[in-house]
Write an enzyme that holds these catalytic residues in place. Structure first.
Site, PDB file in Angstrom:
ATOM      1  N   TYR A  38      -1.635  -1.210  10.516  1.00 51.31           N
ATOM      2  CA  TYR A  38      -1.759  -1.346   9.066  1.00 51.31           C
ATOM      3  C   TYR A  38      -0.547  -0.736   8.374  1.00 51.31           C
ATOM      4  O   TYR A  38       0.053  -1.364   7.492  1.00 51.31           O
ATOM      5  CB  TYR A  38      -3.047  -0.666   8.590  1.00 51.31           C
ATOM      6  N   SER A  40       0.850  -1.188   0.000  1.00 52.38           N
ATOM      7  CA  SER A  40       0.000   0.000   0.000  1.00 52.38           C
ATOM      8  C   SER A  40       0.884   1.235   0.000  1.00 52.38           C
ATOM      9  O   SER A  40       2.028   1.192   0.477  1.00 52.38           O
ATOM     10  CB  SER A  40      -0.896   0.013   1.243  1.00 52.38           C
TER      11      SER A  40
END
Length: 249
Positions: free
Chosen positions: A151, A138
């Site tokens: 995350y 990401s």
């Protein structure tokens, strides 16, 4: 665009990017083992590409079991040419309300699950002298944001690990791709309560990813405006990065 793979494995294939990516390859003639926890969604996915989708009920959060199952499947099927570690979870959790149980859930899937998925096929690929490993990281891997520390960290890990793995495996004939999407419509982003600039449709994102994989890009970030903003932010002095991070969510 054609896809030069005979057999592939895509995790997190019951919805979102994983589902769209599994279909992208299946519609180009690849036999795709679509892995996820939810059997009903996998069954409906198979109906969209008959003969090219093989459902695989699998929970990558149980990393040891996932590793054993994928390793066995690699042997039983004659070997995967492409493996995409896509399964991932996120959780908005301020550190002042930190919960080990919720942090561990993110790490079990995004770190241990992804690593187990890819580790399971490396011996077979090395023996065959070919194969392609893909990790879906990401753009969050490059910036620190409040409330999503687990995350952020999990995606930073995946990026760093695969960048290192590539150095070892490329000389052996294996390809390694790390993909860094921005915001994409999915069950995961539907939970977000903050602005998501340049939000992409799922099929658009999957098409971009599929093409990058076929090109064997080592490093693919998208969409360009979000990626450029992240690069700019990551180049700023730390005090400015912290100030931007506090205002980001």
């Amino acid at each position: 665009m054609t896809a030069p793979y005979g057999r592939a494995l895509v995790t997190g294939a019951s919805s979102g990017l994983g589902r769209a990516l599994a279909l992208w390859f299946a519609r180009r003639g690849v036999v795709v083992h679509a892995a996820a926890r939810r059997e009903a969604q996998l069954t409906s996915l198979r109906a969209e590409a008959p003969g090219h989708i093989e459902p695989l009920v699998l929970d990558v959060a149980d990393a040891d079991a996932a590793h054993a199952r994928i390793e066995a499947l690699d042997r039983e099927t004659g070997g995967f040419d492409l493996v995409v570690a896509n399964a991932g979870v996120g959780d908005e959790l301020p550190a002042k309300a930190l919960s080990w149980e919720r942090v561990r859930k993110v790490l079990d899937v995004n770190v241990m699950g992804a690593t187990a998925t890819l580790c399971a096929v490396v011996p077979g690929m090395l023996a065959r002298g070919r194969g392609h490993l893909v990790g879906v990281s990401s753009l969050a891997a490059f910036v620190s944001l409040p409330k999503v520390g687990a995350y952020n960290a999990s995606k930073s890990y995946l990026t760093a690990w695969l960048e290192s793995v590539r150095l070892d495996l490329e000389p052996e004939g294996l390809a390694v791709t790390v993909i860094h999407p921005g915001f994409v419509k999915s069950e995961l982003t539907a939970k977000n309560r903050f602005p998501m600039p340049f939000l992409l449709e799922t099929d658009d994102a999957a098409d971009r990813m599929g093409r990058a994989i076929v090109r064997k890009d080592r490093f693919f970030t998208f969409p360009a405006p979000t990626a450029q903003a992240v690069w700019l932010a990551s180049a700023l002095p730390r005090p400015l990065q912290r100030l931007l991070g506090k205002r980001a969510l």
